[in-house]
Motif scaffolding. Structure first.
Motif, PDB file in Angstrom:
ATOM      1  N   VAL A 200       0.833  -1.205   0.000  1.00 30.23           N
ATOM      2  CA  VAL A 200       0.000   0.000   0.000  1.00 30.23           C
ATOM      3  C   VAL A 200       0.871   1.261   0.000  1.00 30.23           C
ATOM      4  N   TYR A 206      -1.965   7.647  -1.890  1.00 33.37           N
ATOM      5  CA  TYR A 206      -2.966   6.788  -1.247  1.00 33.37           C
ATOM      6  C   TYR A 206      -3.513   7.451   0.020  1.00 33.37           C
ATOM      7  N   THR A 392      -1.776   3.440   6.368  1.00 33.07           N
ATOM      8  CA  THR A 392      -3.057   2.785   6.672  1.00 33.07           C
ATOM      9  C   THR A 392      -3.818   3.577   7.730  1.00 33.07           C
TER      10      THR A 392
END
Length: 407
Positions: A200, A206, A392
């Motif tokens: 990720v 992101y 995250t």
């Protein structure tokens, strides 16, 4: 007939804010209000309201106006502001544990790592120490006006969405209910596999401001190969992680490349990890054994000897590279991916060896006449999984911005 869920004004505003944030962060150059309205399809009036909300909450700031022509009004670029929103990443690995605080603008606010051999370490003792470390860090963040969007935890094993660690063989941990740890409950930590989180981290924009073109694009598809004590992996398609039906997809290190090969910690023979894991190559090269073989100093010495042309080390390196290549070829044939990102120890390979690996993979894939495989190094810090855990945590804000903003 299923009942349709109505969308209220807050749902719509939350979605629009998320779209605006993603659009801004995925670009390498700032956009104006008009640019954002054009790219997102939102009206200029709506965009003005959303941007004002983000500016008032110190998430976005205005840059210096740019005069684009003799005629017309100057354009004011909008930038992701630092100093307001952050995410915390935690990693527990075989060679230590620590945390990273990451700002929405992509800068590292704080980082701490405790070196040590964690194989067989007491689970509660590790989590209690992290809890104490982070307690002090949280107070500092609050004093500086930060809001913590979320916290991610990267672990070298199989982790369920409910926070159950099924097994982490290189740690010697098995059947661990992570939710029993005070740290997990207090910070509502999102736990996951380290390779997934490292993958990720490769997606630009992101959850932080995009700094450059990156190894892949925001909607990229690729195989991420984590090369650490163990070998892990993750598959990303169209910018989204492929988790599998049970959340355990990507255990590429336990693909067998030789049926009668050395015994792996998982119980099988000939796994890639038994040839190319950090501990495996260090021991095979005779540099260190046992716990000492898992240290960063040992793998650094391995690559130093390779650079000096040590024949035995080069033989071990060649065998490890062939094992990784065999694994990649099999995955490319099964998944139809054409980009492979190497993270961890083997990202230290020099350009010549990296290109050689790419050629060997290309020569062996079944669709080699039409599929051109690219092998690249991971971008980011020395610990991609730690960075991914922080990303995250920050993604919680990007997905649900209204939960953090004051109207």
């Amino acid at each position: 007939m299923a009942t349709l869920r109505s969308i209220n004004q807050n749902d719509l505003r939350n979605h629009n804010l998320s779209v605006v944030l993603e659009t801004m962060m995925r670009r390498t150059t700032p956009l104006s209000r008009a640019d954002l309205a054009k790219e997102t399809g939102l009206t200029k009036a709506t965009m003005s309201l959303l941007v004002s909300l983000l500016i008032d909450n110190r998430i976005v700031r205005e840059g210096m106006p740019i005069v684009q022509s003799v005629y017309g009004r100057p354009s004011t670029p909008l930038l992701i502001a630092g100093g307001a929103m952050c995410g915390i990443g935690i990693q527990i690995n075989t060679d230590g544990y620590g945390y990273l605080v990451l700002d929405l603008d992509g800068s590292a606010v704080a980082e701490r790592w405790v070196e040590g051999d964690l194989h067989g370490a007491d689970t509660k003792a590790v989590f209690d120490d992290l809890d104490a470390m982070l307690g002090a860090q949280e107070r500092t963040l609050r004093e500086h006006g930060y809001t913590i969007a979320g916290v991610g935890l990267a672990l070298p094993g199989l982790v369920t969405e409910e926070g159950h660690l099924i097994v982490a063989r290189n740690l010697g941990w098995e059947d661990v209910d992570l939710n029993e740890q005070a740290l997990m409950r207090r910070l509502d930590v999102i736990a996951g596999n380290e390779s997934n989180m490292a993958a990720v981290a490769q997606l630009p924009g992101y959850a932080t401001q995009r700094a450059d073109e990156g190894v892949v694009g925001p909607n990229g598809s690729f195989l991420y190969v984590s090369t650490d004590i163990g070998i892990g992996g993750a598959i990303v398609r169209g910018g989204s992680l492929v988790r599998g039906d049970h959340g355990f997809a990507g255990e590429v290190g336990h693909l067998s490349v030789q049926m009668d090969g050395p015994r792996c910690r998982c119980g099988r023979r000939g796994c890639v990890e038994a040839y190319a894991g950090r501990r495996a190559v260090v021991e095979a090269a005779g540099i260190a054994h046992g716990a000492d073989a898992a240290t960063q100093a040992s793998i650094d010495e391995f690559f130093r000897r390779a650079q000096r042309g040590d024949a035995h080390v080069l033989e071990v390196m060649d065998r490890a590279m062939r094992a990784i290549e065999s694994m990649i070829v099999s995955i490319v044939n099964v998944s139809d991916l054409d980009v492979v990102v190497l993270g961890g120890a083997w990202a230290q390979l020099d350009d010549a060896r990296l290109r050689a690996m790419e050629r060997h993979v290309q020569d062996q894939v079944l669709a080699r006449d039409v599929v051109h495989v690219r092998v690249a190094r991971a971008s980011g810090c020395a610990r991609p999984a730690l960075l991914g855990a922080a990303v995250t945590g920050l993604r919680c804000f990007v997905d649900e911005p209204l939960a953090y903003l004051k109207s």
